[in-house]
Design a protein around this motif. Structure first.
Motif, PDB file in Angstrom:
ATOM      1  N   ALA A  68       0.827  -1.206   0.000  1.00 51.18           N
ATOM      2  CA  ALA A  68       0.000   0.000   0.000  1.00 51.18           C
ATOM      3  C   ALA A  68       0.860   1.255   0.000  1.00 51.18           C
ATOM      4  O   ALA A  68       0.548   2.242  -0.677  1.00 51.18           O
ATOM      5  CB  ALA A  68      -0.929  -0.005   1.216  1.00 51.18           C
ATOM      6  N   GLU A  71       2.061   2.079  -3.449  1.00 52.26           N
ATOM      7  CA  GLU A  71       1.005   2.662  -4.277  1.00 52.26           C
ATOM      8  C   GLU A  71       0.790   4.142  -3.947  1.00 52.26           C
ATOM      9  O   GLU A  71       0.454   4.942  -4.825  1.00 52.26           O
ATOM     10  CB  GLU A  71      -0.302   1.899  -4.080  1.00 52.26           C
ATOM     11  CG  GLU A  71      -0.284   0.486  -4.635  1.00 52.26           C
ATOM     12  CD  GLU A  71      -1.603  -0.233  -4.412  1.00 52.26           C
ATOM     13  OE1 GLU A  71      -2.568   0.436  -3.958  1.00 52.26           O
ATOM     14  OE2 GLU A  71      -1.670  -1.445  -4.684  1.00 52.26           O
ATOM     15  N   LEU A  72       0.967   4.493  -2.677  1.00 49.97           N
ATOM     16  CA  LEU A  72       0.721   5.867  -2.227  1.00 49.97           C
ATOM     17  C   LEU A  72       1.968   6.742  -2.283  1.00 49.97           C
ATOM     18  O   LEU A  72       1.915   7.906  -1.903  1.00 49.97           O
ATOM     19  CB  LEU A  72       0.191   5.842  -0.787  1.00 49.97           C
ATOM     20  CG  LEU A  72      -1.169   5.182  -0.580  1.00 49.97           C
ATOM     21  CD1 LEU A  72      -1.411   4.929   0.900  1.00 49.97           C
ATOM     22  CD2 LEU A  72      -2.272   6.053  -1.159  1.00 49.97           C
ATOM     23  N   TYR A 285      -2.424  -3.827   4.317  1.00 51.01           N
ATOM     24  CA  TYR A 285      -2.766  -2.940   3.194  1.00 51.01           C
ATOM     25  C   TYR A 285      -3.845  -1.935   3.600  1.00 51.01           C
ATOM     26  O   TYR A 285      -3.704  -0.729   3.381  1.00 51.01           O
ATOM     27  CB  TYR A 285      -3.247  -3.790   2.015  1.00 51.01           C
ATOM     28  CG  TYR A 285      -3.593  -2.994   0.781  1.00 51.01           C
ATOM     29  CD1 TYR A 285      -2.622  -2.685  -0.166  1.00 51.01           C
ATOM     30  CD2 TYR A 285      -4.894  -2.543   0.556  1.00 51.01           C
ATOM     31  CE1 TYR A 285      -2.938  -1.951  -1.303  1.00 51.01           C
ATOM     32  CE2 TYR A 285      -5.221  -1.811  -0.570  1.00 51.01           C
ATOM     33  CZ  TYR A 285      -4.235  -1.519  -1.491  1.00 51.01           C
ATOM     34  OH  TYR A 285      -4.548  -0.777  -2.608  1.00 51.01           O
ATOM     35  N   GLU A 286      -4.925  -2.426   4.200  1.00 52.49           N
ATOM     36  CA  GLU A 286      -6.032  -1.547   4.576  1.00 52.49           C
ATOM     37  C   GLU A 286      -5.618  -0.563   5.670  1.00 52.49           C
ATOM     38  O   GLU A 286      -6.121   0.564   5.719  1.00 52.49           O
ATOM     39  CB  GLU A 286      -7.225  -2.373   5.052  1.00 52.49           C
ATOM     40  CG  GLU A 286      -7.853  -3.263   3.983  1.00 52.49           C
ATOM     41  CD  GLU A 286      -8.632  -2.468   2.944  1.00 52.49           C
ATOM     42  OE1 GLU A 286      -8.738  -1.235   3.088  1.00 52.49           O
ATOM     43  OE2 GLU A 286      -9.123  -3.091   1.984  1.00 52.49           O
ATOM     44  N   GLN A 289      -3.845   2.305   3.918  1.00 49.86           N
ATOM     45  CA  GLN A 289      -4.835   3.076   3.164  1.00 49.86           C
ATOM     46  C   GLN A 289      -5.704   3.918   4.103  1.00 49.86           C
ATOM     47  O   GLN A 289      -6.049   5.073   3.790  1.00 49.86           O
ATOM     48  CB  GLN A 289      -5.716   2.136   2.333  1.00 49.86           C
ATOM     49  CG  GLN A 289      -4.998   1.430   1.193  1.00 49.86           C
ATOM     50  CD  GLN A 289      -4.677   2.357   0.030  1.00 49.86           C
ATOM     51  OE1 GLN A 289      -5.097   3.510  -0.007  1.00 49.86           O
ATOM     52  NE2 GLN A 289      -3.924   1.863  -0.946  1.00 49.86           N
ATOM     53  N   SER A 290      -6.057   3.373   5.262  1.00 51.05           N
ATOM     54  CA  SER A 290      -6.866   4.117   6.230  1.00 51.05           C
ATOM     55  C   SER A 290      -6.099   5.304   6.789  1.00 51.05           C
ATOM     56  O   SER A 290      -6.669   6.391   6.974  1.00 51.05           O
ATOM     57  CB  SER A 290      -7.313   3.188   7.365  1.00 51.05           C
ATOM     58  OG  SER A 290      -8.207   2.199   6.889  1.00 51.05           O
ATOM     59  N   ALA A 292      -3.733   6.953   5.277  1.00 54.50           N
ATOM     60  CA  ALA A 292      -3.657   7.947   4.205  1.00 54.50           C
ATOM     61  C   ALA A 292      -4.976   8.715   4.101  1.00 54.50           C
ATOM     62  O   ALA A 292      -4.975   9.944   3.900  1.00 54.50           O
ATOM     63  CB  ALA A 292      -3.312   7.275   2.885  1.00 54.50           C
ATOM     64  N   ALA A 293      -6.102   8.019   4.254  1.00 60.59           N
ATOM     65  CA  ALA A 293      -7.403   8.692   4.210  1.00 60.59           C
ATOM     66  C   ALA A 293      -7.547   9.662   5.377  1.00 60.59           C
ATOM     67  O   ALA A 293      -8.087  10.766   5.217  1.00 60.59           O
ATOM     68  CB  ALA A 293      -8.527   7.655   4.226  1.00 60.59           C
ATOM     69  N   THR A 300     -12.001   8.054   8.131  1.00 60.45           N
ATOM     70  CA  THR A 300     -11.827   6.706   7.598  1.00 60.45           C
ATOM     71  C   THR A 300     -12.842   5.807   8.299  1.00 60.45           C
ATOM     72  O   THR A 300     -13.308   6.149   9.412  1.00 60.45           O
ATOM     73  CB  THR A 300     -10.390   6.185   7.832  1.00 60.45           C
ATOM     74  OG1 THR A 300     -10.161   5.020   7.045  1.00 60.45           O
ATOM     75  CG2 THR A 300     -10.143   5.864   9.300  1.00 60.45           C
TER      76      THR A 300
END
Length: 317
Positions: A68, A71-72, A285-286, A289-290, A292-293, A300
């Motif tokens: 993740a 990707e970010l 991964y989540e 992503q959380s 980053a949100a 999130t």
């Protein structure tokens, strides 16, 4: 004569200007090319705090978090949550953009450490073991009541006999031990009166040989046990070999944890009935992503259930 001199100076000036323009254009193109090839600045720097035990589960979490982060275009650094090392204690002063914490300490101490991160306005996501709080932190992981319910359904299908079930927790899997009441409640809900006696709970330490010692003691003191559930991959593998050594394969059924090669081999040989697999990669991964949100929007989802998979012999053909 003067006219020729002036024309010579003019020509020289034009040649000099042309050379300057060519040089300027070349420098400009080189600058643009080098800027295009330069790495873009990182968006975030996140920290991941895990127990020192690096079994396949925690390795999977790291793998998912790194995927993740790539990707970010973010950096992810891995740290120990062991209180002796003080790495989580120092987290509020590191200036990171967010922290992912896998707590395994008692809830009061974990809550204090998480609150200290909050006072520094550092977003926090917790994984694997939820810590109750008035204002809950985002949680990424599994619902341990549902895990227990699924285990109970499987155990009930393994034998028509009344069930005498032992549930073996481990310091190597602190998240499950931290929510053991939910796990046992789920198993009891699924089995009901199929349980001949209440669930017997045991616990191994970090020593990989603890599971072997436990089983030898267990079958001396509780010979009626016919189902043993493990919550750690290393314990599962050690227990399978012990079952072979004690000539109890078939009489005692093992429900394991993890998808390590040794566990899969035990399932193929029918020493292990099946194994519970948490989606560790998705948890990592989540979680990233959380975070980053949270950095982008301040919001999130409060909870993401990453679910489980059950692997048996038919799944390994």
């Amino acid at each position: 004569m003067k006219l020729l001199l002036r024309m010579g100076i003019l020509c020289f000036g034009l040649l000099s200007l042309g050379a300057f323009l060519v040089s300027f254009n070349l420098v400009r193109r080189l600058y643009i090319g080098s800027s295009g090839n330069a790495a873009a600045p990182l968006n975030y720097h996140f920290s991941l705090y895990l127990p020192d035990n690096r079994n396949s589960f925690f390795t999977g979490i790291i793998r998912g978090a790194e995927r993740a982060a790539a990707e970010l275009n973010a950096a992810i650094s891995i740290h120990s949550i062991d209180p002796v090392k003080n790495e989580l204690e120092m987290a509020p002063y590191t200036g990171v953009d967010g922290a992912i914490v896998c707590p395994y300490l008692d809830d009061a101490l974990a809550r204090r450490q998480l609150d200290r991160l909050g006072t520094q306005k550092i977003p926090v996501v917790i994984i694997n073991h939820n810590v109750p709080n008035d204002q809950p932190w985002p949680f990424i992981g599994t619902n341990n009541f549902d895990v227990g319910r699924r285990i109970g359904i499987i155990a009930g299908s393994l034998t028509p006999e009344p069930l005498s079930l032992a549930l073996v927790y481990s310091d190597k899997a602190p998240g499950i031990y931290g929510e053991r009441e939910l796990m046992e409640m789920g198993i009891t809900t699924a089995l009901g009166d199929r349980l001949a006696v209440p669930i017997r709970g045991f616990k191994t330490k970090l020593n990989p040989l603890d599971a072997e010692d436990l089983l030898y003691r267990l079958f001396r003191t509780h010979p009626d046990i016919n189902i043993v559930v493990f919550t750690d991959p290393n314990d599962t593998i050690a227990a399978a070999q012990t079952l072979i050594d004690m000539n109890l394969v078939g009489r005692v059924r093992i429900i394991g944890f993890g998808a390590d090669p040794g566990i899969q081999d035990g399932i193929r040989k029918e020493v292990i009935a099946c194994s519970i697999v948490f989606n560790a990669d998705r948890i990592g991964y989540e979680a990233v992503q959380s975070l980053a949100a949270l950095r982008r929007t301040g919001y999130t989802p409060t909870s993401i259930d990453t679910g489980i998979e059950i692997i048996g012999k038919d799944d390994l053909q």
